[in-house]
Enzyme design. Structure first.
Site, PDB file in Angstrom:
ATOM      1  N   TYR A  95       0.714  -1.157  -0.289  1.00 52.53           N
ATOM      2  CA  TYR A  95      -0.166  -0.189  -0.138  1.00 52.53           C
ATOM      3  C   TYR A  95       0.872   1.001  -0.623  1.00 52.53           C
ATOM      4  CZ  TYR A  95      -4.287  -2.095  -0.175  1.00 52.53           C
ATOM      5  OH  TYR A  95      -4.922  -3.228  -0.337  1.00 52.53           O
ATOM      6  N   GLU A 137      -8.791  -6.895   4.261  1.00 55.53           N
ATOM      7  CA  GLU A 137      -8.364  -8.167   3.298  1.00 55.53           C
ATOM      8  C   GLU A 137      -7.526  -9.162   4.363  1.00 55.53           C
ATOM      9  OE1 GLU A 137      -5.401  -5.609   0.727  1.00 55.53           O
ATOM     10  OE2 GLU A 137      -7.693  -5.227  -0.574  1.00 55.53           O
ATOM     11  N   ARG A 206      -4.317 -14.348 -12.385  1.00 52.46           N
ATOM     12  CA  ARG A 206      -5.801 -14.246 -13.491  1.00 52.46           C
ATOM     13  C   ARG A 206      -6.448 -14.573 -12.978  1.00 52.46           C
ATOM     14  NH1 ARG A 206      -2.898 -11.569 -15.802  1.00 52.46           N
ATOM     15  NH2 ARG A 206      -2.461 -11.859 -18.224  1.00 52.46           N
ATOM     16  N   GLY A 271     -21.689 -17.223 -23.257  1.00 49.96           N
ATOM     17  CA  GLY A 271     -19.879 -17.634 -23.957  1.00 49.96           C
ATOM     18  C   GLY A 271     -19.616 -18.140 -22.661  1.00 49.96           C
ATOM     19  N   THR A 275     -19.661 -19.821 -15.907  1.00 54.03           N
ATOM     20  CA  THR A 275     -18.543 -21.339 -15.538  1.00 54.03           C
ATOM     21  C   THR A 275     -19.331 -20.887 -13.841  1.00 54.03           C
ATOM     22  OG1 THR A 275     -16.836 -19.195 -15.114  1.00 54.03           O
ATOM     23  CG2 THR A 275     -16.463 -21.291 -16.720  1.00 54.03           C
ATOM     24  N   PHE A 387     -16.552 -10.334 -15.787  1.00 58.07           N
ATOM     25  CA  PHE A 387     -14.381 -11.342 -16.213  1.00 58.07           C
ATOM     26  C   PHE A 387     -13.157  -9.987 -16.751  1.00 58.07           C
ATOM     27  CE2 PHE A 387     -16.208 -15.647 -17.465  1.00 58.07           C
ATOM     28  CZ  PHE A 387     -16.928 -15.379 -16.658  1.00 58.07           C
TER      29      PHE A 387
HETATM   30  C1  LIG Z   1     -14.355 -12.568 -11.745  1.00 55.19           C
HETATM   31  C2  LIG Z   1     -13.284 -12.991 -12.978  1.00 55.19           C
HETATM   32  C3  LIG Z   1     -14.019 -14.559 -13.345  1.00 55.19           C
HETATM   33  C4  LIG Z   1     -13.383 -15.087 -14.253  1.00 55.19           C
HETATM   34  N1  LIG Z   1     -13.886 -16.180 -14.749  1.00 55.19           N
HETATM   35  C5  LIG Z   1     -13.348 -17.308 -16.133  1.00 55.19           C
HETATM   36  C6  LIG Z   1     -14.271 -17.874 -16.231  1.00 55.19           C
HETATM   37  O1  LIG Z   1     -14.280 -18.766 -15.936  1.00 55.19           O
HETATM   38  N2  LIG Z   1     -13.546 -18.717 -17.678  1.00 55.19           N
HETATM   39  C7  LIG Z   1     -12.263 -17.393 -18.881  1.00 55.19           C
HETATM   40  O2  LIG Z   1     -12.088 -18.239 -19.110  1.00 55.19           O
HETATM   41  N3  LIG Z   1     -12.467 -16.515 -18.123  1.00 55.19           N
HETATM   42  C8  LIG Z   1     -12.721 -16.166 -17.122  1.00 55.19           C
HETATM   43  N4  LIG Z   1     -11.945 -14.805 -16.599  1.00 55.19           N
HETATM   44  C9  LIG Z   1     -10.932 -14.092 -16.774  1.00 55.19           C
HETATM   45  C10 LIG Z   1      -9.860 -14.101 -17.374  1.00 55.19           C
HETATM   46  O3  LIG Z   1      -9.205 -14.058 -15.962  1.00 55.19           O
HETATM   47  C11 LIG Z   1      -8.600 -13.849 -18.227  1.00 55.19           C
HETATM   48  O4  LIG Z   1      -9.122 -12.635 -18.003  1.00 55.19           O
HETATM   49  C12 LIG Z   1      -8.839 -14.286 -19.639  1.00 55.19           C
HETATM   50  O5  LIG Z   1      -8.190 -16.203 -19.809  1.00 55.19           O
HETATM   51  C13 LIG Z   1      -7.886 -13.195 -20.710  1.00 55.19           C
HETATM   52  O6  LIG Z   1      -6.226 -13.871 -20.230  1.00 55.19           O
HETATM   53  P1  LIG Z   1      -6.019 -13.834 -20.547  1.00 55.19           P
HETATM   54  O7  LIG Z   1      -4.352 -14.134 -20.516  1.00 55.19           O
HETATM   55  O8  LIG Z   1      -5.434 -15.106 -22.036  1.00 55.19           O
HETATM   56  O9  LIG Z   1      -5.323 -12.408 -22.043  1.00 55.19           O
HETATM   57  P2  LIG Z   1      -4.562 -11.376 -21.667  1.00 55.19           P
HETATM   58  O10 LIG Z   1      -3.420 -12.090 -22.616  1.00 55.19           O
HETATM   59  O11 LIG Z   1      -4.864 -11.059 -20.693  1.00 55.19           O
HETATM   60  O12 LIG Z   1      -5.754 -10.341 -22.426  1.00 55.19           O
HETATM   61  C14 LIG Z   1      -6.415 -10.382 -22.355  1.00 55.19           C
HETATM   62  C15 LIG Z   1      -7.314  -9.151 -23.021  1.00 55.19           C
HETATM   63  O13 LIG Z   1      -6.628  -7.889 -23.423  1.00 55.19           O
HETATM   64  C16 LIG Z   1      -6.850  -7.212 -24.267  1.00 55.19           C
HETATM   65  N5  LIG Z   1      -5.007  -6.412 -24.609  1.00 55.19           N
HETATM   66  C17 LIG Z   1      -4.433  -8.165 -24.341  1.00 55.19           C
HETATM   67  N6  LIG Z   1      -3.314  -7.637 -25.040  1.00 55.19           N
HETATM   68  C18 LIG Z   1      -3.579  -6.616 -25.578  1.00 55.19           C
HETATM   69  C19 LIG Z   1      -2.808  -5.478 -26.387  1.00 55.19           C
HETATM   70  N7  LIG Z   1      -1.957  -5.447 -26.626  1.00 55.19           N
HETATM   71  N8  LIG Z   1      -3.410  -4.104 -26.912  1.00 55.19           N
HETATM   72  C20 LIG Z   1      -4.537  -4.233 -26.763  1.00 55.19           C
HETATM   73  N9  LIG Z   1      -6.018  -4.876 -25.860  1.00 55.19           N
HETATM   74  C21 LIG Z   1      -4.620  -6.078 -25.505  1.00 55.19           C
HETATM   75  C22 LIG Z   1      -7.535  -8.469 -24.864  1.00 55.19           C
HETATM   76  O14 LIG Z   1      -8.894  -7.435 -25.216  1.00 55.19           O
HETATM   77  C23 LIG Z   1      -7.567  -9.498 -24.736  1.00 55.19           C
HETATM   78  O15 LIG Z   1      -8.521  -9.826 -24.768  1.00 55.19           O
HETATM   79  C24 LIG Z   1     -12.441 -14.641 -15.106  1.00 55.19           C
HETATM   80  C25 LIG Z   1     -12.647 -12.929 -14.924  1.00 55.19           C
HETATM   81  C26 LIG Z   1     -12.339 -12.577 -13.769  1.00 55.19           C
HETATM   82  C27 LIG Z   1     -12.451 -10.861 -13.272  1.00 55.19           C
HETATM   83  C1  HEM Z   2      -5.904   2.283  -1.690  1.00 56.48           C
HETATM   84  C2  HEM Z   2      -5.141   2.047  -2.575  1.00 56.48           C
HETATM   85  C3  HEM Z   2      -6.002   1.421  -4.168  1.00 56.48           C
HETATM   86  C4  HEM Z   2      -6.812   1.046  -4.633  1.00 56.48           C
HETATM   87  C5  HEM Z   2      -8.359   2.436  -4.383  1.00 56.48           C
HETATM   88  C6  HEM Z   2      -7.311  -0.017  -5.683  1.00 56.48           C
HETATM   89  C7  HEM Z   2      -8.397  -0.223  -6.158  1.00 56.48           C
HETATM   90  C8  HEM Z   2      -8.447  -1.327  -7.174  1.00 56.48           C
HETATM   91  C9  HEM Z   2      -9.640  -1.544  -8.347  1.00 56.48           C
HETATM   92  C10 HEM Z   2     -10.225  -0.854  -8.366  1.00 56.48           C
HETATM   93  C11 HEM Z   2      -9.253  -2.098  -9.251  1.00 56.48           C
HETATM   94  C12 HEM Z   2     -10.899  -2.805 -10.018  1.00 56.48           C
HETATM   95  C13 HEM Z   2     -10.497  -4.038  -9.380  1.00 56.48           C
HETATM   96  C14 HEM Z   2     -11.967  -4.517 -10.395  1.00 56.48           C
HETATM   97  O1  HEM Z   2     -11.445  -5.457 -11.082  1.00 56.48           O
HETATM   98  O2  HEM Z   2     -12.985  -4.745 -10.217  1.00 56.48           O
HETATM   99  C15 HEM Z   2      -7.782  -3.122  -8.657  1.00 56.48           C
HETATM  100  C16 HEM Z   2      -7.452  -3.893  -8.799  1.00 56.48           C
HETATM  101  C17 HEM Z   2      -6.181  -4.067  -8.927  1.00 56.48           C
HETATM  102  N1  HEM Z   2      -5.198  -3.875  -8.375  1.00 56.48           N
HETATM  103 FE1  HEM Z   2      -5.205  -1.939  -6.741  1.00 56.48          FE
HETATM  104  N2  HEM Z   2      -5.946  -1.150  -5.162  1.00 56.48           N
HETATM  105  C18 HEM Z   2      -4.604  -0.370  -4.371  1.00 56.48           C
HETATM  106  C19 HEM Z   2      -4.526  -0.607  -4.146  1.00 56.48           C
HETATM  107  C20 HEM Z   2      -3.674  -2.076  -4.360  1.00 56.48           C
HETATM  108  C21 HEM Z   2      -2.154  -2.384  -3.668  1.00 56.48           C
HETATM  109  C22 HEM Z   2      -1.291  -1.371  -2.902  1.00 56.48           C
HETATM  110  C23 HEM Z   2      -1.679  -3.152  -5.107  1.00 56.48           C
HETATM  111  C24 HEM Z   2      -0.446  -4.494  -5.075  1.00 56.48           C
HETATM  112  C25 HEM Z   2       0.733  -3.532  -5.585  1.00 56.48           C
HETATM  113  C26 HEM Z   2      -2.687  -2.833  -6.022  1.00 56.48           C
HETATM  114  C27 HEM Z   2      -2.978  -3.890  -6.884  1.00 56.48           C
HETATM  115  C28 HEM Z   2      -4.184  -4.107  -8.164  1.00 56.48           C
HETATM  116  C29 HEM Z   2      -3.740  -5.723  -8.972  1.00 56.48           C
HETATM  117  C30 HEM Z   2      -3.036  -6.793  -9.225  1.00 56.48           C
HETATM  118  C31 HEM Z   2      -4.795  -5.291  -9.829  1.00 56.48           C
HETATM  119  C32 HEM Z   2      -5.639  -6.360 -10.831  1.00 56.48           C
HETATM  120  C33 HEM Z   2      -5.882  -5.410 -11.650  1.00 56.48           C
HETATM  121  C34 HEM Z   2      -4.217  -5.847 -12.847  1.00 56.48           C
HETATM  122  O3  HEM Z   2      -4.253  -7.052 -12.510  1.00 56.48           O
HETATM  123  O4  HEM Z   2      -4.357  -5.145 -13.374  1.00 56.48           O
HETATM  124  N3  HEM Z   2      -4.116  -2.756  -5.485  1.00 56.48           N
HETATM  125  N4  HEM Z   2      -7.628  -2.104  -7.562  1.00 56.48           N
END
Ligand SMILES: Cc1cc2nc3c(=O)[nH]c(=O)nc-3n(C[C@H](O)[C@H](O)[C@H](O)COP(=O)(O)OP(=O)(O)OC[C@H]3O[C@@H](n4cnc5c(N)ncnc54)[C@H](O)[C@@H]3O)c2cc1C
Ligand code: HEM
Length: 393
Positions: A95, A137, A206, A271, A275, A387
């Protein structure tokens, strides 16, 4: 407790944060990753490139500033963030790092608005928000660690079954390498999975919703291949793994789950969004209540229609389950062709007393929510999961 002065100053910065454009967000993340490159193993770097996550943090901070004198309003959105953080094992020591880069960015890019007085107020306000998150958390981590089958951080799981469900979706059963129990998940919750795909520069985390009800022994996830050329780091990697491969999992998390009540349930997905619905469906059908369950699913075509056979078997075994399928391109396994239209089945739905769960692409969920509201379903009876970074529908 924050002083009135601090509250007033922080509130006055809402427009600053809400309008933080790509210049500010990009600067923040560049700063964060250049000073703390280890965080690239935690953040989704594809989300960084697409810009989706970049705005999530600033939007959340703007909402916090807006409601700093009435934090109850933020309860739901904070819970969602806390669960997402827990699925990636975000720790208290992270944080101050994020806070420091946030304030550093605002000072560097907006020196005229971000005066020393504003900086002081934001340092206090950020510390309070960080405290709230750290406390929530910590409670989630304690639950995951201290209950039967629980653990903390990553735990190794072996793929004990790999099952192709359709052209794009494959399921993986994940069993702990240590052979011990796994903690119960609430139907609808997800797992954080940590892998280092071959060729990938960083470890990637992921979330995948657990696609079966709790059994104490293993979890199942069902993963859709991403077809876009730039995408699919983790999903495509998982599809290459065979039975016997090992991955690391964080314990189940997520605030989208079956409400513990005895209302009829309507599970609506598109789609791979089915899950979490599968876990809910299995749970509902195995409980003692005799509540009606309706399962509405939409997908593109027969080739992409996952779990069709499972649904038919369940419907044959449970008269309280009704299911309808929409195939956009039509097909013999469809009840309806084209996009999902709730009006087609509205008469069979518990519009007044049911709980409605939705999961699928954002556009799909927005359209379905609109249709449900138009049918006078109460807003608080509609629950949805995204997702990707959350957006309000
Ligand atoms: C709560 C939750 C539950 C989920 N449950 C499922 C599930 O049950 N099954 C499932 O299949 N998935 C699920 N997902 C989605 C999953 O977590 C991943 O996001 C998904 O599999 C894609 O990840 P990836 O690493 O394969 O793709 P990534 O490489 O992360 O790419 C994901 C998306 O990012 C964008 N992207 C990537 N690279 C670029 C770029 N260079 N420029 C612009 N855009 C880009 C594209 O739109 C792409 O489709 C869930 C996500 C969440 C948050
Ligand atoms: C008070 C401070 C913080 C706030 C308000 C905040 C807020 C958020 C929000 C709004 C999301 C998106 C949630 C969603 O998926 O809907 C998120 C995701 C996330 N946060 Fe934070 N966050 C904070 C601190 C942190 C810290 C300290 C870390 C760790 C270094 C962190 C790491 C992440 C990561 C890794 C994601 C997932 C998204 C991704 O991987 O791109 N956050 N947070």
């Amino acid at each position: 407790m924050l002083s009135d002065k601090t509250i007033e100053i922080v509130k006055s910065t809402v427009p600053l944060l809400a309008q933080a454009g790509t210049v500010v967000t990009e600067h923040f993340y560049k700063r964060l990753f250049s000073h703390n490159p280890e965080l690239q193993d935690i953040f989704n770097m594809a989300n960084q490139q697409s810009g989706r996550q970049q705005f999530a943090l600033f939007n959340a901070l703007a909402a916090y500033a807006q409601n700093i004198d009435n934090l109850d309003v933020l309860k739901e959105s904070l819970a969602r963030i806390n669960h997402k953080h827990a699925s990636m094992h975000i720790l208290p020591e992270h944080y101050p790092i994020v806070g420091g880069h946030l304030i550093g960015t605002l000072k560097e890019l907006l020196p005229e608005q971000f005066t020393p007085e504003v900086e002081y107020a934001w340092r206090e306000a950020y510390a309070l928000l960080a405290d709230i998150c750290i406390t929530e958390e910590a409670a989630l981590y304690a639950h995951s660690k201290n209950n039967i089958g629980g653990w903390s951080g990553t735990r190794q799981f072996v793929i004990t079954n790999k099952q192709v469900e359709s052209e794009l979706v494959t399921s993986f059963t994940l069993t702990p390498v240590d052979g011990k129990a796994v903690i119960t998940h609430k139907p609808g919750q997800y797992l954080g999975i940590k892998v280092k795909p071959t060729d990938a520069q960083y470890s990637e985390i992921r979330q995948y919703s657990i696609s079966q009800k709790s059994n104490g022994e293993n979890y199942r996830i069902s993963v859709k291949k991403e077809l876009l050329p730039a995408a699919g780091i983790v999903s495509n990697y998982l599809h290459t793994l065979d039975e016997g491969s090992v991955v690391e999992l964080y314990p189940p998390a997520g605030d989208f789950f079956l409400r513990a009540n005895n209302k009829p349930a309507v599970l609506i997905s598109a789609g791979v969004g089915q899950t979490p619905m599968l876990a809910m469906l299995q749970t509902l059908l195995s409980d003692a209540s005799n509540q009606a369950v309706t399962y509405l699913h939409a997908c593109e075509n027969t080739e992409q229609h996952s779990f069709n056979k499972f649904l038919s078997t369940q419907a044959a075994a449970h008269s309280r389950l009704t299911h309808y399928t929409w195939l956009n391109q039509g097909g013999s396994d469809a009840n309806f062709n084209g996009l999902m239209d709730i009006n087609k089945v509205a008469q069979q739905l518990p519009l007044n007393d049911g709980d409605f769960y939705i999961c699928g692409p954002v556009g799909f969920m927005a359209a379905i929510k609109k249709q449900l509201l138009a049918l006078s379903v109460a807003d608080e009876s509609i629950h949805y999961e995204m997702f990707g970074p959350h957006q309000d529908l």
